[in-house]
Write a protein that holds these residues in place. Structure first.
Motif, PDB file in Angstrom:
ATOM      1  N   SER A 144       6.775  18.240  25.575  1.00 17.11           N
ATOM      2  CA  SER A 144       6.425  19.437  26.353  1.00 17.11           C
ATOM      3  C   SER A 144       5.313  19.154  27.353  1.00 17.11           C
ATOM      4  CB  SER A 144       6.004  20.567  25.407  1.00 17.11           C
ATOM      5  OG  SER A 144       7.060  20.901  24.522  1.00 17.11           O
ATOM      6  N   VAL A 145       4.266  18.460  26.911  1.00 12.18           N
ATOM      7  CA  VAL A 145       3.140  18.173  27.800  1.00 12.18           C
ATOM      8  C   VAL A 145       3.569  17.252  28.939  1.00 12.18           C
ATOM      9  CG1 VAL A 145       0.870  17.091  27.939  1.00 12.18           C
ATOM     10  CG2 VAL A 145       1.427  18.565  25.997  1.00 12.18           C
ATOM     11  N   LEU A 146       4.255  16.164  28.593  1.00  4.96           N
ATOM     12  CA  LEU A 146       4.677  15.225  29.629  1.00  4.96           C
ATOM     13  C   LEU A 146       5.746  15.840  30.537  1.00  4.96           C
ATOM     14  CD1 LEU A 146       4.829  11.891  27.587  1.00  4.96           C
ATOM     15  CD2 LEU A 146       3.042  12.683  29.135  1.00  4.96           C
ATOM     16  N   GLY A 147       6.588  16.696  29.977  1.00  5.86           N
ATOM     17  CA  GLY A 147       7.592  17.364  30.804  1.00  5.86           C
ATOM     18  C   GLY A 147       6.981  18.308  31.821  1.00  5.86           C
ATOM     19  N   ARG A 148       5.936  19.075  31.373  1.00  8.58           N
ATOM     20  CA  ARG A 148       5.275  19.978  32.327  1.00  8.58           C
ATOM     21  C   ARG A 148       4.518  19.190  33.381  1.00  8.58           C
ATOM     22  NH1 ARG A 148       7.969  22.091  29.249  1.00  8.58           N
ATOM     23  NH2 ARG A 148       9.345  21.426  30.934  1.00  8.58           N
ATOM     24  N   LEU A 149       3.938  18.054  33.001  1.00  9.15           N
ATOM     25  CA  LEU A 149       3.249  17.213  33.977  1.00  9.15           C
ATOM     26  C   LEU A 149       4.233  16.658  34.998  1.00  9.15           C
ATOM     27  CD1 LEU A 149       0.724  15.719  34.986  1.00  9.15           C
ATOM     28  CD2 LEU A 149       1.230  13.915  33.318  1.00  9.15           C
ATOM     29  N   THR A 150       5.394  16.242  34.531  1.00  9.16           N
ATOM     30  CA  THR A 150       6.417  15.733  35.445  1.00  9.16           C
ATOM     31  C   THR A 150       6.890  16.812  36.408  1.00  9.16           C
ATOM     32  OG1 THR A 150       7.148  14.155  33.751  1.00  9.16           O
ATOM     33  CG2 THR A 150       8.665  14.605  35.566  1.00  9.16           C
ATOM     34  N   LEU A 154       6.537  16.818  40.543  1.00 16.36           N
ATOM     35  CA  LEU A 154       7.703  16.966  41.410  1.00 16.36           C
ATOM     36  C   LEU A 154       7.594  18.189  42.316  1.00 16.36           C
ATOM     37  CD1 LEU A 154      10.576  16.070  38.917  1.00 16.36           C
ATOM     38  CD2 LEU A 154       9.751  14.695  40.822  1.00 16.36           C
ATOM     39  N   ALA A 155       6.908  19.227  41.847  1.00 15.46           N
ATOM     40  CA  ALA A 155       6.790  20.449  42.640  1.00 15.46           C
ATOM     41  C   ALA A 155       5.638  20.415  43.623  1.00 15.46           C
ATOM     42  CB  ALA A 155       6.621  21.655  41.704  1.00 15.46           C
ATOM     43  N   PHE A 156       4.708  19.484  43.471  1.00 20.03           N
ATOM     44  CA  PHE A 156       3.523  19.472  44.327  1.00 20.03           C
ATOM     45  C   PHE A 156       3.882  18.916  45.700  1.00 20.03           C
ATOM     46  CE2 PHE A 156      -0.617  18.313  45.927  1.00 20.03           C
ATOM     47  CZ  PHE A 156      -1.437  19.306  45.415  1.00 20.03           C
ATOM     48  N   SER A 184       5.967   9.061  42.867  1.00 16.65           N
ATOM     49  CA  SER A 184       7.268   8.406  42.696  1.00 16.65           C
ATOM     50  C   SER A 184       7.669   8.259  41.238  1.00 16.65           C
ATOM     51  CB  SER A 184       7.262   7.024  43.369  1.00 16.65           C
ATOM     52  OG  SER A 184       7.038   7.132  44.758  1.00 16.65           O
ATOM     53  N   TRP A 185       6.710   8.243  40.313  1.00 14.28           N
ATOM     54  CA  TRP A 185       7.048   7.974  38.915  1.00 14.28           C
ATOM     55  C   TRP A 185       7.752   9.150  38.257  1.00 14.28           C
ATOM     56  CZ3 TRP A 185       5.381  11.203  35.115  1.00 14.28           C
ATOM     57  CH2 TRP A 185       4.300  12.042  35.402  1.00 14.28           C
ATOM     58  N   ALA A 186       7.551  10.377  38.752  1.00 17.38           N
ATOM     59  CA  ALA A 186       8.069  11.555  38.061  1.00 17.38           C
ATOM     60  C   ALA A 186       9.599  11.569  38.041  1.00 17.38           C
ATOM     61  CB  ALA A 186       7.526  12.822  38.721  1.00 17.38           C
ATOM     62  N   GLY A 187      10.230  11.208  39.162  1.00 21.28           N
ATOM     63  CA  GLY A 187      11.691  11.178  39.183  1.00 21.28           C
ATOM     64  C   GLY A 187      12.270  10.163  38.222  1.00 21.28           C
ATOM     65  N   ILE A 188      11.640   8.991  38.145  1.00 18.01           N
ATOM     66  CA  ILE A 188      12.102   7.972  37.197  1.00 18.01           C
ATOM     67  C   ILE A 188      11.881   8.437  35.766  1.00 18.01           C
ATOM     68  CG2 ILE A 188      11.763   5.587  36.443  1.00 18.01           C
ATOM     69  CD1 ILE A 188      10.970   4.884  39.271  1.00 18.01           C
ATOM     70  N   ALA A 189      10.748   9.092  35.500  1.00 24.29           N
ATOM     71  CA  ALA A 189      10.457   9.568  34.144  1.00 24.29           C
ATOM     72  C   ALA A 189      11.488  10.590  33.686  1.00 24.29           C
ATOM     73  CB  ALA A 189       9.054  10.169  34.094  1.00 24.29           C
ATOM     74  N   ARG A 190      11.914  11.464  34.561  1.00 25.45           N
ATOM     75  CA  ARG A 190      12.898  12.478  34.165  1.00 25.45           C
ATOM     76  C   ARG A 190      14.231  11.837  33.811  1.00 25.45           C
ATOM     77  NH1 ARG A 190      13.569  17.942  37.545  1.00 25.45           N
ATOM     78  NH2 ARG A 190      11.695  18.377  36.315  1.00 25.45           N
TER      79      ARG A 190
END
Length: 351
Positions: A144-150, A154-156, A184-190
């Motif tokens: 949950s925490v890492l998902g909200r951070l991702t 992505l929204a910023f 750039s890391w958020a898209g790969i993390a998802r």
């Protein structure tokens, strides 16, 4: 063929030495499909040439005797103070606004652009894979925490952050690398998280848990090798995005600052001369276009080679569209004397 010949062939087959069937790994099959893709191979050749030219930029500058930041106001400018054209006074691609060799500056700009693209992609890949693995494997509060951070990353609006950091800290190469890698890391993390959620329920993961394997060993030894294919495709497609973003910031004056050469600041300084010096705009833009297009085509080729079903589906859709566009003017033959209409035939006579 007689029975004796069949018996002879059967005996020869039975007496022949058994040949081992050699299996092919996923990477071998991928390389085999990639070699048959002419567009991807051409993209690899272009990328290798650009990398070689970028590495050899100092040697080329020594060969033409034109350092990157040295201006030649007499030989590099005409009587009106405009840049000279290609193949003039020893300048192969002409000069810029102050009389510097445009070829040498484009090659030095390639060093900056490719360095930023490759380095930021490596940082984003490592961070995205780590975050995605942890979120997908552990789940619960960590997910949950890492998902909200991702989602927040992505929204910023990353362009606003880049502008703010460039104004507060000052434009520099470090700021560019940090901003591009951070967004750039958020898209790969998802993507990695979704794949990890699916893989952690497999039988071999349950077997690894049953023999006492720890979570980090399972994540990086058992799950990570199965994620390399989508991660490699994403990384290949992220490099041109980083190159374009660096060129955009440099074009706006918030990235690499002159006299250091960058494709973005070269295009920015060429704006007032696009009517009198076409080469000043065309050659840097062409280098940027060719590089980004080559990386994009290579990424598409790797994706098709690792997942050939995608290409087959697209080919099937194209065939269906072609069939639907064919004219349907085929006439249907009606009843004739040879094949009369049964409904209109007279009833048989009763004897």
């Amino acid at each position: 063929m007689s029975i004796t010949e069949l018996q002879f062939q059967a005996a020869a087959v039975q007496e022949a030495p058994a040949q081992a069937v050699e299996g092919r790994s996923q990477w071998q099959l991928t390389w085999r499909r990639l070699r048959s893709d002419k567009v991807a191979i051409a993209a690899v050749i272009v990328i290798v040439i650009m990398l070689a030219l970028a590495i050899a930029a100092p040697a080329i500058a020594s060969l033409v005797h034109h350092p990157a930041n040295t201006a030649y106001p007499i030989a590099g400018q005409d009587a009106a103070g405009n840049p000279v054209g290609p193949h003039t006074n020893g300048f192969w691609l002409g000069t810029d606004d102050v009389g510097r060799d445009l070829l040498v500056r484009i090659l030095y700009g390639a060093r900056i652009s490719l360095f930023v693209g490759i380095l930021t992609t490596l940082i984003a890949t490592v961070a995205g894979v780590t975050v995605g693995l942890m979120a997908g494997y552990f789940g619960g509060v960590i997910d949950s925490v890492l998902g909200r951070l991702t989602d927040a990353v992505l929204a910023f609006p990353y362009v606003l952050l880049a502008l703010a950091l460039a104004i507060v800290i000052g434009p520099s190469l470090t700021v560019i690398i940090g901003v591009i890698a951070f967004f750039s890391w958020a898209g790969i993390a998802r993507i990695v998280r979704g794949q990890t959620l699916s893989l952690k329920e497999k039988e071999y993961i349950e077997a690894a848990r049953s023999i006492g394997a720890g979570p980090f060993r399972i994540m990086f030894i058992d799950i990570l090798p199965n994620l390399l294919a989508p991660v490699l495709v994403l990384a290949t497609l992220y490099i041109p995005n980083a190159v374009v973003f660096e060129a955009t910031l440099s074009f706006l004056g918030l990235g690499i600052q002159p006299p250091t050469a960058s494709w973005g600041n070269i295009l920015s300084s060429a704006q007032p001369f696009y009517q009198v010096a076409w080469w000043y705009v065309v050659f840097p833009a062409l280098a940027l276009l060719v590089t980004t297009l080559a990386f994009n085509l290579l990424g598409d080729g790797i994706r098709d080679a690792m997942d050939p079903t995608t290409e087959r589906l697209l080919a099937g859709q194209k065939r269906n569209r072609r069939r639907s566009r064919r004219p349907r003017g085929v006439a249907i033959a009606g009843p004739s004397e040879e094949f009369p209409d049964p409904a209109r035939q007279p009833p048989p006579a009763v004897i």
